[in-house]
Motif scaffolding. Structure first.
Motif, short mmCIF file in Angstrom:
data_model
loop_
_atom_site.label_atom_id
_atom_site.label_comp_id
_atom_site.label_asym_id
_atom_site.label_seq_id
_atom_site.Cartn_x
_atom_site.Cartn_y
_atom_site.Cartn_z
N GLU A 44 11.62 -3.21 -4.88
CA GLU A 44 11.43 -4.52 -4.26
C GLU A 44 12.11 -4.35 -2.92
N LYS A 45 13.38 -3.32 -2.76
CA LYS A 45 14.02 -3.18 -1.66
C LYS A 45 12.84 -2.45 -0.73
N ALA A 46 12.27 -1.61 -1.22
CA ALA A 46 11.22 -1.05 -0.11
C ALA A 46 10.10 -1.77 0.26
N VAL A 47 9.74 -2.71 -0.36
CA VAL A 47 8.84 -3.72 -0.07
C VAL A 47 9.46 -4.44 1.29
N ALA A 48 10.62 -5.14 0.74
CA ALA A 48 11.22 -5.95 1.77
C ALA A 48 11.50 -5.39 3.20
N LEU A 49 11.95 -3.93 3.01
CA LEU A 49 11.97 -3.03 4.39
C LEU A 49 10.66 -2.74 4.92
N TRP A 50 9.54 -2.57 4.28
CA TRP A 50 8.36 -2.48 4.65
C TRP A 50 7.80 -3.82 5.35
N LEU A 51 7.83 -5.06 4.88
CA LEU A 51 7.49 -6.13 5.47
C LEU A 51 8.56 -6.26 6.60
N LYS A 52 9.56 -6.23 6.62
CA LYS A 52 10.63 -6.25 7.84
C LYS A 52 10.03 -5.26 9.03
N THR A 53 9.70 -4.15 8.61
CA THR A 53 9.33 -3.08 9.77
C THR A 53 8.16 -3.52 10.29
N ALA A 54 7.24 -3.94 9.41
CA ALA A 54 5.89 -4.40 9.93
C ALA A 54 5.86 -5.53 10.84
N LYS A 55 6.64 -6.47 10.49
CA LYS A 55 6.97 -7.63 11.36
C LYS A 55 7.43 -7.18 12.59
N GLU A 56 8.41 -6.55 12.59
CA GLU A 56 9.18 -5.85 13.95
C GLU A 56 8.29 -5.24 14.83
N ASP A 57 7.28 -4.60 14.32
CA ASP A 57 6.28 -3.55 14.85
C ASP A 57 5.07 -4.27 15.23
N GLY A 58 4.57 -5.57 14.76
CA GLY A 58 3.80 -6.24 15.01
C GLY A 58 2.34 -5.65 14.24
N ILE A 59 2.84 -5.17 13.07
CA ILE A 59 1.78 -4.62 12.26
C ILE A 59 1.17 -5.77 11.24
N GLN A 60 -0.01 -5.96 11.12
CA GLN A 60 -0.73 -6.78 9.99
C GLN A 60 -0.23 -6.58 8.77
N ILE A 61 0.38 -7.71 8.13
CA ILE A 61 0.95 -7.79 6.87
C ILE A 61 -0.31 -8.06 5.57
N PRO A 62 -0.60 -7.41 4.91
CA PRO A 62 -1.79 -7.90 4.13
C PRO A 62 -1.21 -9.01 2.77
N GLU A 63 -2.09 -9.84 2.88
CA GLU A 63 -1.93 -10.85 1.79
C GLU A 63 -1.70 -10.19 0.41
N PRO A 64 -0.73 -10.48 -0.58
CA PRO A 64 -0.75 -9.79 -1.90
C PRO A 64 -2.02 -10.28 -2.64
N LYS A 65 -2.58 -9.21 -3.10
CA LYS A 65 -3.99 -9.50 -4.05
C LYS A 65 -3.55 -9.31 -5.34
N GLY A 66 -2.74 -8.31 -5.79
CA GLY A 66 -2.40 -8.20 -6.97
C GLY A 66 -3.58 -7.36 -7.72
N ARG A 67 -3.76 -7.69 -8.88
CA ARG A 67 -4.98 -7.24 -9.57
C ARG A 67 -6.43 -7.50 -8.91
N LEU A 68 -6.46 -8.61 -8.21
CA LEU A 68 -7.66 -8.76 -7.42
C LEU A 68 -8.09 -7.72 -6.45
N MET A 69 -7.24 -6.99 -6.03
CA MET A 69 -7.54 -5.91 -5.03
C MET A 69 -8.60 -4.99 -5.60
N TYR A 70 -8.65 -4.99 -6.95
CA TYR A 70 -9.50 -3.94 -7.62
C TYR A 70 -11.11 -4.57 -7.92
N ALA A 71 -10.94 -6.12 -7.86
CA ALA A 71 -12.28 -6.74 -8.04
C ALA A 71 -13.18 -6.44 -7.12
#
Length: 71
Positions: A44-71
């Motif tokens: 959970e902490k790693a995800v928060a840091l990943w999202l924060k860093t992506a926002k700061e660096d202008g990296i596109q953040i993927p929408e959460p798909k969960g299980r649907l990502m495999y469909a």
């Protein structure tokens, strides 16, 4: 968007005797812990840091798909 919306895969690593928590929707986002709970909390902490860093660096953040990502 919440950290907990991303799918996390938790598994035991017998080589290092730790639980690994992988967040496949966020490249390189992985954490570990001595227990499943600790691995999940660290992920959970790693995800928060990943999202924060992506926002700061202008990296596109993927929408959460969960299980649907495999469909």
């Amino acid at each position: 968007m919440s950290e907990s919306q991303y799918e996390m895969i938790i598994y035991w690593d017998k080589t290092d005797n730790i639980y690994i928590a992988d967040v496949p929707e966020l490249p390189g986002c992985i954490a570990h812990g001595k227990s499943k709970k600790e691995a999940l909390e660290n992920a959970e902490k790693a995800v928060a840091l990943w999202l924060k860093t992506a926002k700061e660096d202008g990296i596109q953040i993927p929408e959460p798909k969960g299980r649907l990502m495999y469909a």
